[in-house]
Motif scaffolding. Structure first.
Motif, PDB file in Angstrom:
ATOM      1  N   LYS A  67       0.841  -1.202   0.000  1.00  0.00           N
ATOM      2  CA  LYS A  67       0.000   0.000   0.000  1.00  0.00           C
ATOM      3  C   LYS A  67       0.877   1.253   0.000  1.00  0.00           C
ATOM      4  O   LYS A  67       0.632   2.184  -0.769  1.00  0.00           O
ATOM      5  CB  LYS A  67      -0.926  -0.006   1.214  1.00  0.00           C
ATOM      6  N   VAL A  68       1.893   1.280   0.838  1.00  0.00           N
ATOM      7  CA  VAL A  68       2.829   2.407   0.864  1.00  0.00           C
ATOM      8  C   VAL A  68       3.481   2.565  -0.504  1.00  0.00           C
ATOM      9  O   VAL A  68       3.549   3.670  -1.060  1.00  0.00           O
ATOM     10  CB  VAL A  68       3.901   2.210   1.963  1.00  0.00           C
ATOM     11  N   LEU A  69       3.942   1.458  -1.079  1.00  0.00           N
ATOM     12  CA  LEU A  69       4.623   1.474  -2.371  1.00  0.00           C
ATOM     13  C   LEU A  69       3.709   1.978  -3.489  1.00  0.00           C
ATOM     14  O   LEU A  69       4.110   2.827  -4.295  1.00  0.00           O
ATOM     15  CB  LEU A  69       5.140   0.068  -2.697  1.00  0.00           C
ATOM     16  N   VAL A  70       2.499   1.470  -3.549  1.00  0.00           N
ATOM     17  CA  VAL A  70       1.569   1.886  -4.603  1.00  0.00           C
ATOM     18  C   VAL A  70       1.247   3.369  -4.464  1.00  0.00           C
ATOM     19  O   VAL A  70       1.209   4.097  -5.465  1.00  0.00           O
ATOM     20  CB  VAL A  70       0.299   1.010  -4.588  1.00  0.00           C
ATOM     21  N   ASN A  71       1.043   3.839  -3.244  1.00  0.00           N
ATOM     22  CA  ASN A  71       0.782   5.269  -3.054  1.00  0.00           C
ATOM     23  C   ASN A  71       1.981   6.122  -3.467  1.00  0.00           C
ATOM     24  O   ASN A  71       1.816   7.177  -4.090  1.00  0.00           O
ATOM     25  CB  ASN A  71       0.373   5.552  -1.613  1.00  0.00           C
ATOM     26  N   LEU A  72       3.181   5.669  -3.156  1.00  0.00           N
ATOM     27  CA  LEU A  72       4.383   6.379  -3.609  1.00  0.00           C
ATOM     28  C   LEU A  72       4.453   6.405  -5.138  1.00  0.00           C
ATOM     29  O   LEU A  72       4.783   7.437  -5.736  1.00  0.00           O
ATOM     30  CB  LEU A  72       5.645   5.707  -3.054  1.00  0.00           C
ATOM     31  N   ALA A  73       4.138   5.280  -5.765  1.00  0.00           N
ATOM     32  CA  ALA A  73       4.187   5.184  -7.234  1.00  0.00           C
ATOM     33  C   ALA A  73       3.141   6.091  -7.874  1.00  0.00           C
ATOM     34  O   ALA A  73       3.423   6.764  -8.880  1.00  0.00           O
ATOM     35  CB  ALA A  73       3.997   3.739  -7.678  1.00  0.00           C
ATOM     36  N   ILE A  74       1.942   6.120  -7.310  1.00  0.00           N
ATOM     37  CA  ILE A  74       0.897   6.990  -7.850  1.00  0.00           C
ATOM     38  C   ILE A  74       1.321   8.451  -7.726  1.00  0.00           C
ATOM     39  O   ILE A  74       1.195   9.223  -8.682  1.00  0.00           O
ATOM     40  CB  ILE A  74      -0.449   6.722  -7.145  1.00  0.00           C
ATOM     41  N   ASP A  75       1.855   8.826  -6.577  1.00  0.00           N
ATOM     42  CA  ASP A  75       2.341  10.200  -6.397  1.00  0.00           C
ATOM     43  C   ASP A  75       3.447  10.518  -7.399  1.00  0.00           C
ATOM     44  O   ASP A  75       3.478  11.605  -7.985  1.00  0.00           O
ATOM     45  CB  ASP A  75       2.855  10.419  -4.980  1.00  0.00           C
ATOM     46  N   GLU A  76       4.357   9.580  -7.595  1.00  0.00           N
ATOM     47  CA  GLU A  76       5.461   9.801  -8.535  1.00  0.00           C
ATOM     48  C   GLU A  76       4.943   9.922  -9.963  1.00  0.00           C
ATOM     49  O   GLU A  76       5.418  10.751 -10.735  1.00  0.00           O
ATOM     50  CB  GLU A  76       6.482   8.666  -8.429  1.00  0.00           C
ATOM     51  N   ASN A  77       3.973   9.095 -10.339  1.00  0.00           N
ATOM     52  CA  ASN A  77       3.387   9.184 -11.678  1.00  0.00           C
ATOM     53  C   ASN A  77       2.747  10.548 -11.891  1.00  0.00           C
ATOM     54  O   ASN A  77       2.855  11.125 -12.972  1.00  0.00           O
ATOM     55  CB  ASN A  77       2.368   8.069 -11.906  1.00  0.00           C
ATOM     56  N   LYS A  78       2.092  11.077 -10.871  1.00  0.00           N
ATOM     57  CA  LYS A  78       1.493  12.408 -10.984  1.00  0.00           C
ATOM     58  C   LYS A  78       2.572  13.465 -11.169  1.00  0.00           C
ATOM     59  O   LYS A  78       2.443  14.360 -12.001  1.00  0.00           O
ATOM     60  CB  LYS A  78       0.655  12.720  -9.748  1.00  0.00           C
ATOM     61  N   ARG A  79       3.662  13.347 -10.393  1.00  0.00           N
ATOM     62  CA  ARG A  79       4.775  14.306 -10.539  1.00  0.00           C
ATOM     63  C   ARG A  79       5.388  14.223 -11.936  1.00  0.00           C
ATOM     64  O   ARG A  79       5.672  15.239 -12.566  1.00  0.00           O
ATOM     65  CB  ARG A  79       5.858  14.031  -9.495  1.00  0.00           C
ATOM     66  N   LEU A 115       0.126  -0.832 -21.159  1.00  0.00           N
ATOM     67  CA  LEU A 115       0.058  -0.603 -19.719  1.00  0.00           C
ATOM     68  C   LEU A 115       0.560   0.790 -19.373  1.00  0.00           C
ATOM     69  O   LEU A 115      -0.014   1.486 -18.543  1.00  0.00           O
ATOM     70  CB  LEU A 115       0.874  -1.652 -18.958  1.00  0.00           C
ATOM     71  N   ARG A 116       1.627   1.191 -20.009  1.00  0.00           N
ATOM     72  CA  ARG A 116       2.200   2.513 -19.755  1.00  0.00           C
ATOM     73  C   ARG A 116       1.207   3.614 -20.134  1.00  0.00           C
ATOM     74  O   ARG A 116       1.188   4.673 -19.516  1.00  0.00           O
ATOM     75  CB  ARG A 116       3.485   2.663 -20.547  1.00  0.00           C
ATOM     76  N   ALA A 117       0.378   3.358 -21.151  1.00  0.00           N
ATOM     77  CA  ALA A 117      -0.573   4.360 -21.627  1.00  0.00           C
ATOM     78  C   ALA A 117      -1.816   4.470 -20.741  1.00  0.00           C
ATOM     79  O   ALA A 117      -2.540   5.451 -20.821  1.00  0.00           O
ATOM     80  CB  ALA A 117      -0.989   4.031 -23.060  1.00  0.00           C
ATOM     81  N   LEU A 118      -2.060   3.468 -19.889  1.00  0.00           N
ATOM     82  CA  LEU A 118      -3.235   3.509 -19.019  1.00  0.00           C
ATOM     83  C   LEU A 118      -3.098   4.611 -17.971  1.00  0.00           C
ATOM     84  O   LEU A 118      -1.994   4.883 -17.503  1.00  0.00           O
ATOM     85  CB  LEU A 118      -3.405   2.173 -18.284  1.00  0.00           C
ATOM     86  N   PRO A 119      -4.215   5.205 -17.572  1.00  0.00           N
ATOM     87  CA  PRO A 119      -4.163   6.138 -16.435  1.00  0.00           C
ATOM     88  C   PRO A 119      -3.616   5.410 -15.208  1.00  0.00           C
ATOM     89  O   PRO A 119      -3.811   4.204 -15.051  1.00  0.00           O
ATOM     90  CB  PRO A 119      -5.629   6.538 -16.237  1.00  0.00           C
ATOM     91  N   VAL A 120      -2.965   6.125 -14.330  1.00  0.00           N
ATOM     92  CA  VAL A 120      -2.214   5.528 -13.230  1.00  0.00           C
ATOM     93  C   VAL A 120      -3.076   4.642 -12.330  1.00  0.00           C
ATOM     94  O   VAL A 120      -2.645   3.565 -11.926  1.00  0.00           O
ATOM     95  CB  VAL A 120      -1.446   6.601 -12.434  1.00  0.00           C
TER      96      VAL A 120
END
Length: 173
Positions: A67-79, A115-120
């Motif tokens: 959960k921590v990792l996925v949230n970090l990844a989502i935040d990073e994708n947004k950045r 997969l890369r093209a999908l929304p985060v």
């Protein structure tokens, strides 16, 4: 250890890291499509879990870490979306490093591309469902969304995947 999640209590933090590193790294790579960034995110996730190990280890530390990792990844994708950086590395790199079989489509890059093209959030749901083998409820808890939203994201992502793969087959590759 297979796909069964690591439960804490009876293992040390070091044993936990050794048992989960490969799975969590693959999850991170599928989330951010940059092997080096994925390694950094896994490291940050482990650092956060280490600080809370006593509390976390009595439950399901792998689920908490994911959960921590996925949230970090989502935040990073947004950045990264704001910065428009170009990611480096591929899923095939991680599979080679982890000693596993290549992911379906990794050799041709077709699955990587779609997969890369999908929304985060859609990508997160697909990765958690099909690579991490989580249930809808576990995905909802990991992402902090409802089961209905998980179903909606899964449906949209699978439609996009089918359309992309259908186009590839229809045009010979």
């Amino acid at each position: 250890m297979g796909t069964q999640e690591i439960r804490g209590a009876e293992i040390t933090f070091d044993e936990f890291v050794a048992a989960t590193a490969g799975r969590l790294l693959r999850t991170a790579v599928f989330m951010v499509y940059d092997r080096h960034l994925a390694e950094d995110l896994v490291q940050v996730a482990y650092e956060r879990v280490a600080r809370r190990w006593r509390r976390v280890s009595g439950g399901n530390p792998e689920a908490y870490t994911r959960k921590v990792l996925v949230n970090l990844a989502i935040d990073e994708n947004k950045r990264r979306a704001r910065r428009r950086d170009t990611p480096v590395g591929s899923v095939a790199d991680v599979e080679r490093l982890a000693g596993g079989a290549p992911a379906a489509g990794a050799a041709g890059g077709e699955l990587d591309e779609v997969l890369r093209a999908l929304p985060v959030k859609q990508r997160a749901v697909v990765v958690l469902r099909y690579w991490c083998d989580l249930s809808e409820q576990e995905i909802a808890e990991t992402l902090g969304i409802s089961r209905g939203t998980v179903k909606s994201h899964t449906s949209r992502a699978m439609t996009a995947l089918r359309e992309h793969m259908g186009e590839g087959g229809a045009h010979g590759g």
